[in-house]
Design an enzyme around this catalytic site. Structure first.
Site, PDB file in Angstrom:
ATOM      1  N   ASP A 125     -77.763 -10.040 -39.077  1.00 39.99           N
ATOM      2  CA  ASP A 125     -77.332 -10.869 -37.954  1.00 39.99           C
ATOM      3  C   ASP A 125     -76.323 -10.098 -37.111  1.00 39.99           C
ATOM      4  OD1 ASP A 125     -77.360 -13.201 -36.436  1.00 39.99           O
ATOM      5  OD2 ASP A 125     -75.575 -13.976 -37.432  1.00 39.99           O
ATOM      6  N   HIS A 132     -69.770 -15.466 -26.109  1.00 36.39           N
ATOM      7  CA  HIS A 132     -69.492 -16.015 -27.446  1.00 36.39           C
ATOM      8  C   HIS A 132     -68.339 -15.251 -28.113  1.00 36.39           C
ATOM      9  CE1 HIS A 132     -70.089 -17.658 -31.454  1.00 36.39           C
ATOM     10  NE2 HIS A 132     -70.232 -16.440 -31.938  1.00 36.39           N
ATOM     11  N   GLU A 197     -75.641 -21.916 -34.718  1.00 37.18           N
ATOM     12  CA  GLU A 197     -75.552 -20.828 -33.752  1.00 37.18           C
ATOM     13  C   GLU A 197     -76.923 -20.658 -33.116  1.00 37.18           C
ATOM     14  OE1 GLU A 197     -73.764 -17.379 -35.621  1.00 37.18           O
ATOM     15  OE2 GLU A 197     -71.758 -18.168 -35.206  1.00 37.18           O
ATOM     16  N   GLU A 199     -79.597 -18.670 -31.500  1.00 42.64           N
ATOM     17  CA  GLU A 199     -79.926 -17.250 -31.459  1.00 42.64           C
ATOM     18  C   GLU A 199     -81.431 -17.063 -31.283  1.00 42.64           C
ATOM     19  OE1 GLU A 199     -78.178 -14.682 -34.393  1.00 42.64           O
ATOM     20  OE2 GLU A 199     -76.577 -16.095 -34.897  1.00 42.64           O
ATOM     21  N   ASP A 231     -78.537 -19.959 -36.874  1.00 40.71           N
ATOM     22  CA  ASP A 231     -77.708 -19.385 -37.934  1.00 40.71           C
ATOM     23  C   ASP A 231     -76.642 -20.430 -38.308  1.00 40.71           C
ATOM     24  OD1 ASP A 231     -76.370 -17.628 -39.613  1.00 40.71           O
ATOM     25  OD2 ASP A 231     -75.236 -16.716 -37.978  1.00 40.71           O
ATOM     26  N   ARG A 235     -67.790 -23.156 -40.632  1.00 36.79           N
ATOM     27  CA  ARG A 235     -66.652 -22.456 -40.014  1.00 36.79           C
ATOM     28  C   ARG A 235     -65.423 -22.421 -40.909  1.00 36.79           C
ATOM     29  NH1 ARG A 235     -69.336 -19.578 -36.501  1.00 36.79           N
ATOM     30  NH2 ARG A 235     -70.516 -20.832 -35.015  1.00 36.79           N
ATOM     31  N   GLN A 238     -66.126 -19.829 -43.611  1.00 35.62           N
ATOM     32  CA  GLN A 238     -66.124 -18.519 -42.944  1.00 35.62           C
ATOM     33  C   GLN A 238     -64.701 -18.071 -42.596  1.00 35.62           C
ATOM     34  OE1 GLN A 238     -68.472 -18.634 -39.347  1.00 35.62           O
ATOM     35  NE2 GLN A 238     -68.055 -16.515 -38.789  1.00 35.62           N
ATOM     36  N   LYS A 251     -72.292 -18.311 -44.195  1.00 34.83           N
ATOM     37  CA  LYS A 251     -73.561 -18.111 -43.492  1.00 34.83           C
ATOM     38  C   LYS A 251     -74.750 -18.080 -44.441  1.00 34.83           C
ATOM     39  CE  LYS A 251     -71.747 -16.763 -39.393  1.00 34.83           C
ATOM     40  NZ  LYS A 251     -72.125 -17.298 -38.081  1.00 34.83           N
ATOM     41  N   THR A 255     -80.646 -20.362 -42.841  1.00 35.65           N
ATOM     42  CA  THR A 255     -80.926 -19.892 -41.488  1.00 35.65           C
ATOM     43  C   THR A 255     -82.311 -20.421 -41.143  1.00 35.65           C
ATOM     44  OG1 THR A 255     -79.700 -17.854 -41.934  1.00 35.65           O
ATOM     45  CG2 THR A 255     -81.147 -17.847 -40.015  1.00 35.65           C
ATOM     46  N   GLU A 362     -67.691 -23.714 -30.014  1.00 36.15           N
ATOM     47  CA  GLU A 362     -67.346 -23.469 -28.612  1.00 36.15           C
ATOM     48  C   GLU A 362     -67.430 -24.755 -27.787  1.00 36.15           C
ATOM     49  OE1 GLU A 362     -70.293 -20.165 -29.155  1.00 36.15           O
ATOM     50  OE2 GLU A 362     -69.304 -19.457 -27.335  1.00 36.15           O
TER      51      GLU A 362
HETATM   52 CA    CA Z   1     -74.804 -15.551 -36.067  1.00 35.37          CA
END
Ligand code: CA
Length: 421
Positions: A125, A132, A197, A199, A231, A235, A238, A251, A255, A362
């Site tokens: 990844d 971002h 996320e 992606e 993904d 948080r 992480q 993570k 996925t 975000e």
């Molecule tokens: Ca990611």
């Protein structure tokens, strides 16, 4: 290129994700059929495994669709990819004499269950969206300044292939270790800051050799196709674990990818260059061909019991700073061998304004500014029962190259085992 007309009537609708111009590759099963390779056309799937077995389609000298994944086909290389795509395009075109022979191999998508379209060899990844990266810097460190390496290196980390799942797979809220900002000791339990996320995933179709670097041009030719990729990110887990080696358990629990591999060939007309460089790249990362694609993306959120989903973000893959070819080139530049079935996550795709942000972190600015759904409910992070869906398509003249939904529902965490309390 205009819409290519097909004898499959639903493929000629301007809003279908799967016109003849697309022909994405997936794996499906029905009540009568075990998982097998298929090609989406309109609201149908062409059972290419059965068509190959019957001798109606011949992608290669030896059977390649006797396995329920596209890896064997990918390994045959770009010439075979192009020949088979041409064969399919001709056979499914309006007025094709192949219609009587192929029609028995069409299955309605409504009767099919979709599976992982390829066996994921390894999953890497990246972190290639500038907006971002700036947002995360502003949220976590109080400054939107990019890390010193960011404008020079497509930053990435090695993720887990084992937990890459197809759209429609439910995900349990992960358990993990977190630490509150003012606490001395960490705690253990369900993540309280579960996120997505947005992606794109690039799928490596042909491999490279251990010890040998590859150029961006070679990397571009090795990429078989693309999927949407979510993904999922915890948080709070992480945030406690990520220094100094990067994300790990935050993570690793899941996925999600969309079920159809949209080939690079289908996207060829939608190429678009990466944005202007803020600082010159080292020569090995230069690319001749425009490496990004003009793909409209959106994120939808639907709480349990809500009648419909709310669009919470709309952006475009053309926002990225590095292309998949640059990422793949950088991945192999020290000699790392790349394999058919390798999956490369683009990094979170966020545009310049809040309605284009590609994560809840975000969109809610780390929970400081919750957003409101159409149902009136507020969200900062994902609640149990919420369904998150990614959608994407490249818009052609009278047709679209769509990806199909990448969706997943968050289930409550499993009970914390007694030995972990
Ligand atoms: Ca990611």
């Amino acid at each position: 290129m205009p819409l290519l007309e097909s004898w499959v009537a639903s493929a000629n609708e301007p809003t279908t994700d799967f016109p003849l111009n697309n022909l994405p590759y997936g794996v499906f099963s029905t009540a009568d059929a075990e998982p097998r390779c298929g090609v989406a056309i309109g609201d149908m799937i062409l059972d290419v495994a059965a068509a190959e077995e019957a001798g109606v389609l011949t992608p290669a000298e030896e059977p390649v669709f006797d396995v329920p994944f596209w890896n064997d086909f990918m390994e045959l290389g770009a010439d075979t990819w192009a020949e088979f795509r041409a064969e399919l395009t001709g056979a499914l075109a309006a007025n094709s004499p192949k219609k009587p022979a192929l029609e028995p191999f069409l299955v309605p998508q409504s009767e099919a269950t979709l599976h992982m379209p390829f066996a994921v060899s390894e999953y890497t990844d990246f972190y290639a969206g500038m907006q971002h990266a700036m947002n995360m810097g502003a949220i976590l460190r109080g400054s939107p300044d990019l890390p010193a390496n960011w404008l020079h290196i497509p930053i990435g980390y090695n993720g887990r292939a084992s937990s890459v799942v197809v759209s429609g797979t439910d995900i349990h809220r992960p358990l993990g270790q977190t630490r509150a900002p003012d606490a001395d000791m960490p705690g253990f339990g369900p993540s309280k800051r579960l996120d997505i996320e947005l992606e794109m995933g690039a799928i490596v179709g042909t491999g490279s050799t251990l010890g040998q670097p590859i150029s961006t041009a070679q990397a571009d030719e090795m990429i078989f196709g693309y999927v949407l990729l979510n993904d999922w990110s915890a948080r709070d887990i992480q945030g406690w674990e990520y220094q100094p080696l990067g994300p790990f358990q935050g993570k690793a629990f899941g996925t999600s990818i969309s079920p159809w591999i949209v080939t690079a060939a289908a996207l060829e007309d939608f190429r678009t260059p990466v944005p202007p460089r803020e600082k010159p790249l080292l020569p090995y990362l230069h690319e001749e061909k425009p490496g990004l694609y003009d793909i409209n993306l959106e994120v939808l959120m639907q709480p349990a019991g809500a009648e419909r989903a709310t669009v919470i973000s709309r952006t475009n893959y053309n926002r990225m700073y590095y292309s998949a070819a640059q990422q793949l080139c950088h991945h192999a530049i020290g000699g790392c061998e790349m394999s058919p079935g390798d999956l490369l996550g683009s990094g979170t795709i966020s545009g310049p304004t809040r309605d284009e942000f590609g994560s809840l972190m975000e969109l809610s600015w780390a929970g400081r500014e919750p957003f409101t759904l159409d149902t009136g409910e507020q969200r900062s992070f994902i609640e149990d029962g919420d369904t998150l869906t990614l959608r994407g398509h490249a818009q052609g003249n009278g047709f679209r190259i769509g990806f199909g939904d990448c969706t997943g529902t968050i289930l409550p965490a499993i009970d914390t085992p007694d030995w972990a309390k």
